[in-house]
Design a protein around this motif. Structure first.
Motif, PDB file in Angstrom:
ATOM      1  N   HIS A  67       5.464  -4.090   9.174  1.00 26.11           N
ATOM      2  CA  HIS A  67       5.949  -2.938   8.414  1.00 26.11           C
ATOM      3  C   HIS A  67       4.853  -2.168   7.660  1.00 26.11           C
ATOM      4  O   HIS A  67       5.163  -1.268   6.891  1.00 26.11           O
ATOM      5  CB  HIS A  67       7.020  -3.359   7.389  1.00 26.11           C
ATOM      6  CG  HIS A  67       8.174  -4.086   7.977  1.00 26.11           C
ATOM      7  ND1 HIS A  67       9.241  -3.449   8.567  1.00 26.11           N
ATOM      8  CD2 HIS A  67       8.428  -5.421   8.090  1.00 26.11           C
ATOM      9  CE1 HIS A  67      10.116  -4.344   8.996  1.00 26.11           C
ATOM     10  NE2 HIS A  67       9.640  -5.550   8.731  1.00 26.11           N
ATOM     11  N   ILE A  72       3.039  -3.686   5.513  1.00 29.55           N
ATOM     12  CA  ILE A  72       3.142  -4.326   4.193  1.00 29.55           C
ATOM     13  C   ILE A  72       2.128  -5.461   4.074  1.00 29.55           C
ATOM     14  O   ILE A  72       1.888  -6.197   5.029  1.00 29.55           O
ATOM     15  CB  ILE A  72       4.569  -4.866   3.968  1.00 29.55           C
ATOM     16  CG1 ILE A  72       5.543  -3.695   3.746  1.00 29.55           C
ATOM     17  CG2 ILE A  72       4.636  -5.849   2.804  1.00 29.55           C
ATOM     18  CD1 ILE A  72       6.998  -4.102   3.674  1.00 29.55           C
ATOM     19  N   GLN A 123       3.616  -1.587   0.727  1.00 27.92           N
ATOM     20  CA  GLN A 123       3.507  -0.946   2.032  1.00 27.92           C
ATOM     21  C   GLN A 123       2.365   0.066   1.953  1.00 27.92           C
ATOM     22  O   GLN A 123       2.419   1.020   1.193  1.00 27.92           O
ATOM     23  CB  GLN A 123       4.798  -0.238   2.441  1.00 27.92           C
ATOM     24  CG  GLN A 123       4.667   0.415   3.821  1.00 27.92           C
ATOM     25  CD  GLN A 123       5.915   1.131   4.269  1.00 27.92           C
ATOM     26  OE1 GLN A 123       6.999   0.901   3.747  1.00 27.92           O
ATOM     27  NE2 GLN A 123       5.766   2.018   5.240  1.00 27.92           N
TER      28      GLN A 123
END
Length: 396
Positions: free
Chosen positions: A222, A224, A242
């Motif tokens: 993601h 992240i 993120q």
């Protein structure tokens, strides 16, 4: 002359032989079961173990495992910084994922023709396609045969380009005596069931660059990170950020356990593939209507696929009739590949027929024969017998 099965004759085989198939044994099954009984199903310790095993095997410092080979190529293009306005030189003789990954990042695929002997991208063709917009090269190790990496690296260094080697076919293959996987900036492998080893679906990128490695690690989850040294802020031990628009491309722990178990057998798998290729080559050497695969002296292929090329000038029919006749004999032939830019999606983007003549000529006449480690010598003999039967029937 035996009557072809397609015309009502008896097929060479009673059962269908697929062109590729996974080889999974009890140790592989037990490895997966052990993980399913444990604490982790998604990302856990076996992901890292699998990454380390692949990196060590190919001689790279780092590896990042993801959910499939296409995700691996996308991740590599992202890490390379491919963006709108960038051009990336790719081979047309590949699965669409090689160039699709460029499109995912907003870049433009530029197709360079293949060498008519190796079926790999022609380095001279690469240099002819370079412009001030070119950012990277994605050479493909077609069928497992290594590209001429030294020549491609010379070009990349000359024009300051990144190399993302699409080695989806080439885990265990060698270039000048060294395993494929450590020469390019990033190298992608696939673990689809018909590949050299399998995780069901899966892919990996190996690299020697710590910077690229860290960027890919974040991207696959993601965008992240929890890495304290790169956080912009730190609110406490729970905190994560993120930092990129990443994707959920993680590989599961039980898939990684399967992959780790499969890696223990890869040399046996490759040895058997090479044995089968030798049987094919020896059996077809006097069959003047077909061309068997050429291998450059710098390459030692692990042979993901075995591709023959028919000579239509010596036959009364085209590849289509040969293909259909072999299928009727219960031989699971295939074709790898339609040049990517001839797919309707790419035609709609403005790519036109005639762009890469060598690739188009090869496509018209190529057939992939069955090749996988669990094939018996009888299976191989059935393929050879069927090919000779069909060629004999259609010989001019």
């Amino acid at each position: 002359m035996d009557k072809l099965a397609i015309f009502g004759g008896k097929p060479i085989r009673d059962t269908y032989l697929s062109y590729g198939k996974q080889t999974v044994d009890e140790s592989d099954i037990q490895a997966v079961v052990d993980v399913l009984k444990g604490d982790y199903l998604t990302t856990g310790p076996f992901v890292k173990e699998f990454e380390n095993k692949v990196a060590s095997y190919v001689g790279a410092k780092y590896a990042v495992a993801v959910s499939n080979g296409t995700a691996a190529l996308h991740m590599a293009c992202f890490a390379a910084g491919i963006k709108d306005g960038d051009e990336v030189i790719v081979s047309p003789m590949t699965f669409a994922a090689s160039s699709n990954a460029v499109l995912y990042c907003g870049g433009t695929p530029v197709f360079a023709d293949i060498d008519p002997m190796t079926y790999n991208i022609d380095p001279d063709g690469i240099e002819a396609k370079i412009t001030n917009k070119t950012k990277a090269i994605i050479p493909v190790d077609f069928s497992g045969q290594s590209v001429d990496m030294d020549r491609i690296k010379e070009i990349a260094d000359k024009y300051n380009l990144i190399i993302i080697e699409d080695a989806a076919h080439a885990l265990g293959s060698e270039y000048k005596g060294t395993k494929v996987g450590s020469k390019a900036d990033m190298v992608e492998f696939s673990f689809h069931p018909v590949k050299l080893i399998t995780t069901g679906e899966g892919g990996i990128v190996t690299t020697n660059s710590e910077k690229l490695y860290k960027k890919m690690m974040i991207f696959r989850s993601h965008g992240i990170t929890r890495e304290k040294e790169i956080l912009n802020e730190n609110h406490g031990p729970w905190y994560y950020e993120q930092q990129y628009l990443g994707y959920n491309y993680r590989l599961t722990d039980f898939q990684s356990a399967l992959g780790t178990s499969q890696m223990n057998k890869i040399e046996d798998f490759i040895s058997r593939r090479r044995e089968i290729v030798k049987l094919y080559n020896d059996s077809f050497k006097d069959l003047k209507e077909i061309v068997t695969p050429f291998e450059a002296e710098y390459s030692n292929s692990g042979w993901h696929i075995y591709v023959i090329k028919i000579k239509p000038e010596l036959l009364t029919v085209t590849r289509k009739e040969i293909f259909e006749a072999l299928q009727a004999e219960n031989i699971g032939v295939n074709v790898h590949y339609l040049p990517v830019y001839l797919h309707p999606y790419y035609r709609n983007l403005g790519y036109e027929k005639g762009l890469c003549p060598n690739a188009e000529e090869l496509y018209k006449n190529m057939i992939t024969l069955p090749l996988f480690p669990s094939m018996s010598d009888k299976d191989v003999n059935d393929v050879v017998t069927a090919v000779k039967k069909v060629i004999d029937y259609y010989r001019k």
